[in-house]
Design a protein around this motif. Structure first.
Motif, PDB file in Angstrom:
ATOM      1  N   PHE A 150     -14.339 -78.008 -31.689  1.00  0.00           N
ATOM      2  CA  PHE A 150     -14.072 -78.085 -30.129  1.00  0.00           C
ATOM      3  C   PHE A 150     -15.145 -77.111 -29.642  1.00  0.00           C
ATOM      4  N   ILE A 151     -16.295 -77.573 -28.961  1.00  0.00           N
ATOM      5  CA  ILE A 151     -17.359 -76.739 -28.265  1.00  0.00           C
ATOM      6  C   ILE A 151     -17.455 -76.729 -26.742  1.00  0.00           C
ATOM      7  N   HIS A 152     -17.469 -75.847 -26.274  1.00  0.00           N
ATOM      8  CA  HIS A 152     -17.438 -75.614 -24.612  1.00  0.00           C
ATOM      9  C   HIS A 152     -19.015 -76.294 -24.087  1.00  0.00           C
ATOM     10  N   GLY A 153     -19.661 -76.274 -25.041  1.00  0.00           N
ATOM     11  CA  GLY A 153     -21.211 -76.939 -24.502  1.00  0.00           C
ATOM     12  C   GLY A 153     -22.184 -76.257 -23.770  1.00  0.00           C
ATOM     13  N   ASP A 154     -21.552 -75.456 -22.996  1.00  0.00           N
ATOM     14  CA  ASP A 154     -22.688 -74.784 -22.028  1.00  0.00           C
ATOM     15  C   ASP A 154     -22.063 -73.250 -21.637  1.00  0.00           C
ATOM     16  N   LEU A 155     -21.784 -72.293 -22.871  1.00  0.00           N
ATOM     17  CA  LEU A 155     -20.915 -71.292 -22.807  1.00  0.00           C
ATOM     18  C   LEU A 155     -22.017 -70.204 -22.331  1.00  0.00           C
ATOM     19  N   GLN A 156     -22.658 -70.235 -21.093  1.00  0.00           N
ATOM     20  CA  GLN A 156     -23.321 -69.087 -20.572  1.00  0.00           C
ATOM     21  C   GLN A 156     -22.665 -68.029 -20.291  1.00  0.00           C
ATOM     22  N   ILE A 157     -22.971 -66.617 -20.275  1.00  0.00           N
ATOM     23  CA  ILE A 157     -22.221 -65.428 -20.159  1.00  0.00           C
ATOM     24  C   ILE A 157     -21.647 -65.729 -18.552  1.00  0.00           C
ATOM     25  N   ALA A 158     -22.436 -66.121 -17.814  1.00  0.00           N
ATOM     26  CA  ALA A 158     -21.583 -66.341 -16.351  1.00  0.00           C
ATOM     27  C   ALA A 158     -20.684 -67.334 -16.180  1.00  0.00           C
ATOM     28  N   HIS A 159     -20.463 -68.261 -17.275  1.00  0.00           N
ATOM     29  CA  HIS A 159     -19.094 -68.869 -17.503  1.00  0.00           C
ATOM     30  C   HIS A 159     -17.909 -68.316 -17.741  1.00  0.00           C
ATOM     31  N   VAL A 160     -17.900 -66.976 -18.422  1.00  0.00           N
ATOM     32  CA  VAL A 160     -16.974 -66.368 -19.177  1.00  0.00           C
ATOM     33  C   VAL A 160     -16.435 -64.884 -18.326  1.00  0.00           C
ATOM     34  N   PHE A 161     -15.322 -64.957 -17.762  1.00  0.00           N
ATOM     35  CA  PHE A 161     -14.772 -64.014 -17.058  1.00  0.00           C
ATOM     36  C   PHE A 161     -13.865 -63.090 -17.591  1.00  0.00           C
ATOM     37  N   VAL A 162     -14.022 -61.677 -17.532  1.00  0.00           N
ATOM     38  CA  VAL A 162     -13.180 -60.666 -18.225  1.00  0.00           C
ATOM     39  C   VAL A 162     -12.804 -59.800 -17.092  1.00  0.00           C
ATOM     40  N   ASP A 163     -11.760 -59.183 -17.512  1.00  0.00           N
ATOM     41  CA  ASP A 163     -11.043 -57.967 -16.774  1.00  0.00           C
ATOM     42  C   ASP A 163     -10.272 -57.078 -17.778  1.00  0.00           C
ATOM     43  N   ASP A 164     -10.622 -55.843 -17.580  1.00  0.00           N
ATOM     44  CA  ASP A 164      -9.997 -54.816 -18.427  1.00  0.00           C
ATOM     45  C   ASP A 164     -10.295 -55.202 -20.003  1.00  0.00           C
ATOM     46  N   ASP A 165     -11.653 -55.876 -20.316  1.00  0.00           N
ATOM     47  CA  ASP A 165     -11.834 -56.314 -21.873  1.00  0.00           C
ATOM     48  C   ASP A 165     -11.050 -57.167 -22.132  1.00  0.00           C
ATOM     49  N   GLU A 166     -10.424 -58.088 -21.245  1.00  0.00           N
ATOM     50  CA  GLU A 166      -9.766 -59.128 -21.778  1.00  0.00           C
ATOM     51  C   GLU A 166     -10.395 -60.385 -21.079  1.00  0.00           C
ATOM     52  N   ILE A 167     -10.256 -61.611 -21.645  1.00  0.00           N
ATOM     53  CA  ILE A 167     -10.823 -62.766 -20.942  1.00  0.00           C
ATOM     54  C   ILE A 167      -9.743 -63.544 -20.125  1.00  0.00           C
ATOM     55  N   THR A 168     -10.179 -63.632 -19.095  1.00  0.00           N
ATOM     56  CA  THR A 168      -9.216 -64.180 -17.896  1.00  0.00           C
ATOM     57  C   THR A 168      -9.424 -65.682 -17.857  1.00  0.00           C
ATOM     58  N   GLY A 169     -10.726 -66.044 -18.244  1.00  0.00           N
ATOM     59  CA  GLY A 169     -11.004 -67.732 -18.118  1.00  0.00           C
ATOM     60  C   GLY A 169     -12.473 -67.888 -18.410  1.00  0.00           C
ATOM     61  N   VAL A 170     -12.441 -69.290 -18.623  1.00  0.00           N
ATOM     62  CA  VAL A 170     -13.965 -69.943 -18.921  1.00  0.00           C
ATOM     63  C   VAL A 170     -13.924 -70.998 -18.014  1.00  0.00           C
ATOM     64  N   ILE A 171     -15.079 -71.228 -17.423  1.00  0.00           N
ATOM     65  CA  ILE A 171     -15.390 -72.260 -16.577  1.00  0.00           C
ATOM     66  C   ILE A 171     -16.437 -73.151 -16.810  1.00  0.00           C
ATOM     67  N   ASP A 172     -16.690 -74.192 -16.112  1.00  0.00           N
ATOM     68  CA  ASP A 172     -17.736 -75.275 -16.323  1.00  0.00           C
ATOM     69  C   ASP A 172     -17.551 -75.835 -17.769  1.00  0.00           C
ATOM     70  N   TRP A 173     -16.724 -76.960 -17.808  1.00  0.00           N
ATOM     71  CA  TRP A 173     -16.358 -77.559 -18.931  1.00  0.00           C
ATOM     72  C   TRP A 173     -16.889 -78.981 -19.152  1.00  0.00           C
ATOM     73  N   SER A 174     -18.014 -79.267 -18.180  1.00  0.00           N
ATOM     74  CA  SER A 174     -18.613 -80.594 -18.171  1.00  0.00           C
ATOM     75  C   SER A 174     -19.140 -81.106 -19.469  1.00  0.00           C
ATOM     76  N   GLU A 175     -19.788 -80.049 -20.405  1.00  0.00           N
ATOM     77  CA  GLU A 175     -20.378 -80.598 -21.522  1.00  0.00           C
ATOM     78  C   GLU A 175     -19.546 -80.146 -22.803  1.00  0.00           C
ATOM     79  N   ALA A 176     -18.168 -79.961 -22.608  1.00  0.00           N
ATOM     80  CA  ALA A 176     -17.452 -80.054 -23.601  1.00  0.00           C
ATOM     81  C   ALA A 176     -17.394 -81.081 -24.522  1.00  0.00           C
ATOM     82  N   ALA A 177     -17.165 -81.084 -25.992  1.00  0.00           N
ATOM     83  CA  ALA A 177     -17.143 -82.187 -26.747  1.00  0.00           C
ATOM     84  C   ALA A 177     -17.162 -81.750 -28.237  1.00  0.00           C
ATOM     85  N   PRO A 178     -17.101 -82.463 -29.148  1.00  0.00           N
ATOM     86  CA  PRO A 178     -17.470 -82.166 -30.698  1.00  0.00           C
ATOM     87  C   PRO A 178     -18.552 -81.621 -30.822  1.00  0.00           C
ATOM     88  N   GLY A 179     -18.836 -80.641 -31.622  1.00  0.00           N
ATOM     89  CA  GLY A 179     -20.217 -80.030 -32.016  1.00  0.00           C
ATOM     90  C   GLY A 179     -20.278 -78.957 -33.014  1.00  0.00           C
TER      91      GLY A 179
END
Length: 248
Positions: A150-179
């Motif tokens: 299960f890949i995100h498919g467009d996992l640019q760093i701008a799509h990964v959000f962090v706070d206090d060194d923890e991942i708060t969320g990942v955005i823009d999933w339109s390219e997600a698919a098996p890969g």
């Protein structure tokens, strides 16, 4: 009107636009199949994703994520090594999840796209032929069978959000698919090779670095035309063309 939040245009081109109004993101997409994938993928992903507030095609409303993006392509990342490792761990959790029930890209499609975009870059004189040829050779490392995850498919760093060194969320999933798992790791570290070790530590298992380098070249080669056609510049410092030149 007093008290009204301003409208921020996050990104806009002929096919898609994203607006921010206060703590709400409005995503407008002419292709509703992409939005369908995004909503389904976020529901299936075992990692934090934005809350879907409402959907009325062609608009999808999402709640803003806390924290900040891991970084931007072409700019130094403000995030710590621990935050990058946390991103690697989140990617591993995604890759360990059950596959989404729709198809991903076939190997033949990936190879064909590479050939076509390399020819386009050379014929339009956007890069020296030797840079394209060398990166085409490096990209051949990705043209091998893989076990789909299960890949995100467009996992640019701008799509990964962090706070206090923890991942708060990942955005823009339109390219997600098996890969290919290594494609996500490559896109995440594209232009930020100095953080690859941190990501691999967080990912927690051996990865083939030659394949990751191959995906860096593949991604940079095939993305150029779409970026240019949509008003972005892959020749900016630290962006796709610099990634390709760095392989020489």
């Amino acid at each position: 009107m007093a008290g009204m939040a301003e409208i921020e245009v996050v990104v806009a081109h002929g096919e898609r636009a994203t607006l921010r109004v206060g703590d709400v993101f409005l995503k407008i997409d002419v292709d509703q199949t992409r939005t369908d994938v995004e909503v389904r993928a976020m529901a299936l992903a075992p990692i934090p994703t934005p809350q879907v507030l409402w959907r009325k095609p062609p608009v999808l409303a999402l709640a803003a994520l806390p924290g900040m993006a891991l970084g931007r392509l072409g700019e130094p990342s403000p995030a710590s090594s621990a935050a990058w490792a946390a991103a690697g761990a989140a990617v591993r959790a995604l890759h360990d999840a059950p596959l989404p029930p729709w198809p991903g890209r076939r190997l033949e499609e990936i190879a064909s796209r590479l050939d076509g975009e390399c020819a386009w870059l050379v014929s339009n004189g956007l890069l020296p032929a030797d840079v394209v040829i060398r990166n085409r050779q490096i990209a051949e490392a990705v043209l091998r069978p893989w076990k789909p995850v299960f890949i995100h498919g467009d996992l640019q760093i701008a799509h990964v959000f962090v706070d206090d060194d923890e991942i708060t969320g990942v955005i823009d999933w339109s390219e997600a698919a098996p890969g290919d798992a290594l494609y996500d790791l490559a896109v995440l570290t594209l232009g930020h090779e100095e953080h690859l070790d941190d990501v691999v530590v967080g990912y927690g298992t051996h990865v083939d670095l030659d394949v990751i380098r191959g995906w860096w070249s593949w991604r940079s080669l095939v993305a150029a035309r779409s970026l240019i056609e949509n008003g972005f510049d892959p020749s900016l410092p630290g962006c796709e063309f610099d990634v390709l030149r760095a392989r020489m």
